[in-house]
Write a protein that holds these residues in place. Structure first.
Motif, PDB file in Angstrom:
ATOM      1  N   GLN A 158       6.463  83.156  -4.507  1.00 19.55           N
ATOM      2  CA  GLN A 158       5.105  82.890  -4.987  1.00 19.55           C
ATOM      3  C   GLN A 158       4.847  83.826  -6.167  1.00 19.55           C
ATOM      4  O   GLN A 158       5.441  84.890  -6.271  1.00 19.55           O
ATOM      5  N   ALA A 159       3.960  83.467  -7.045  1.00 20.77           N
ATOM      6  CA  ALA A 159       3.702  84.271  -8.235  1.00 20.77           C
ATOM      7  C   ALA A 159       2.855  85.511  -7.936  1.00 20.77           C
ATOM      8  O   ALA A 159       2.910  86.484  -8.666  1.00 20.77           O
ATOM      9  N   ILE A 160       2.095  85.487  -6.853  1.00 20.38           N
ATOM     10  CA  ILE A 160       1.144  86.566  -6.569  1.00 20.38           C
ATOM     11  C   ILE A 160       1.727  87.521  -5.524  1.00 20.38           C
ATOM     12  O   ILE A 160       2.045  87.120  -4.418  1.00 20.38           O
ATOM     13  N   PRO A 161       1.865  88.819  -5.865  1.00 22.49           N
ATOM     14  CA  PRO A 161       2.313  89.798  -4.878  1.00 22.49           C
ATOM     15  C   PRO A 161       1.296  89.913  -3.741  1.00 22.49           C
ATOM     16  O   PRO A 161       0.116  89.627  -3.912  1.00 22.49           O
ATOM     17  N   PHE A 162       1.771  90.353  -2.578  1.00 20.41           N
ATOM     18  CA  PHE A 162       0.872  90.531  -1.439  1.00 20.41           C
ATOM     19  C   PHE A 162       1.151  91.864  -0.776  1.00 20.41           C
ATOM     20  O   PHE A 162       2.249  92.404  -0.859  1.00 20.41           O
ATOM     21  N   GLN A 163       0.110  92.397  -0.144  1.00 17.87           N
ATOM     22  CA  GLN A 163       0.178  93.722   0.445  1.00 17.87           C
ATOM     23  C   GLN A 163       0.116  93.619   1.961  1.00 17.87           C
ATOM     24  O   GLN A 163      -0.670  92.853   2.501  1.00 17.87           O
ATOM     25  N   VAL A 164       0.962  94.396   2.636  1.00 15.96           N
ATOM     26  CA  VAL A 164       0.951  94.425   4.096  1.00 15.96           C
ATOM     27  C   VAL A 164       1.026  95.868   4.569  1.00 15.96           C
ATOM     28  O   VAL A 164       1.527  96.750   3.857  1.00 15.96           O
ATOM     29  N   HIS A 165       0.533  96.105   5.778  1.00 13.50           N
ATOM     30  CA  HIS A 165       0.672  97.413   6.405  1.00 13.50           C
ATOM     31  C   HIS A 165       2.090  97.507   6.951  1.00 13.50           C
ATOM     32  O   HIS A 165       2.674  96.507   7.370  1.00 13.50           O
ATOM     33  N   GLY A 186       9.785  89.246   1.349  1.00 18.09           N
ATOM     34  CA  GLY A 186       9.658  89.498  -0.072  1.00 18.09           C
ATOM     35  C   GLY A 186      10.347  90.777  -0.493  1.00 18.09           C
ATOM     36  O   GLY A 186      10.763  91.583   0.345  1.00 18.09           O
ATOM     37  N   TYR A 187      10.471  90.941  -1.797  1.00 17.92           N
ATOM     38  CA  TYR A 187      11.023  92.161  -2.366  1.00 17.92           C
ATOM     39  C   TYR A 187       9.918  93.206  -2.425  1.00 17.92           C
ATOM     40  O   TYR A 187       8.793  92.922  -2.814  1.00 17.92           O
ATOM     41  N   VAL A 188      10.264  94.431  -2.089  1.00 18.09           N
ATOM     42  CA  VAL A 188       9.303  95.529  -2.147  1.00 18.09           C
ATOM     43  C   VAL A 188       9.109  95.932  -3.597  1.00 18.09           C
ATOM     44  O   VAL A 188      10.063  96.245  -4.301  1.00 18.09           O
TER      45      VAL A 188
END
Length: 59
Positions: free
Chosen positions: A37-44, A19-21
């Motif tokens: 996807q429409a919903i951003p997601f967070q990762v470590h 994904g794009y940051v």
């Protein structure tokens, strides 16, 4: 990947997606990504890989 190398607008890869940051939280070492996807997601930052990984896309 080092958290200081991650910048908004970059494309980053994880073992399951890419994904794009959107945002980088240096203190907590979290990266907010958004893909098709429409919903951003967070990762470590430890979940980021330097190269695309083979992953299965839902069909």
């Amino acid at each position: 990947m080092d958290i200081h190398d991650v910048r908004p607008g970059m494309i980053c890869y994880t073992s399951e997606s890419s994904g794009y940051v959107l945002e980088v939280d240096i203190q907590s070492q979290l990266v907010l990504l958004q893909n098709d996807q429409a919903i951003p997601f967070q990762v470590h930052v430890s979940e980021l890989t330097d190269e695309p990984q083979p992953f299965d896309k839902p069909q």
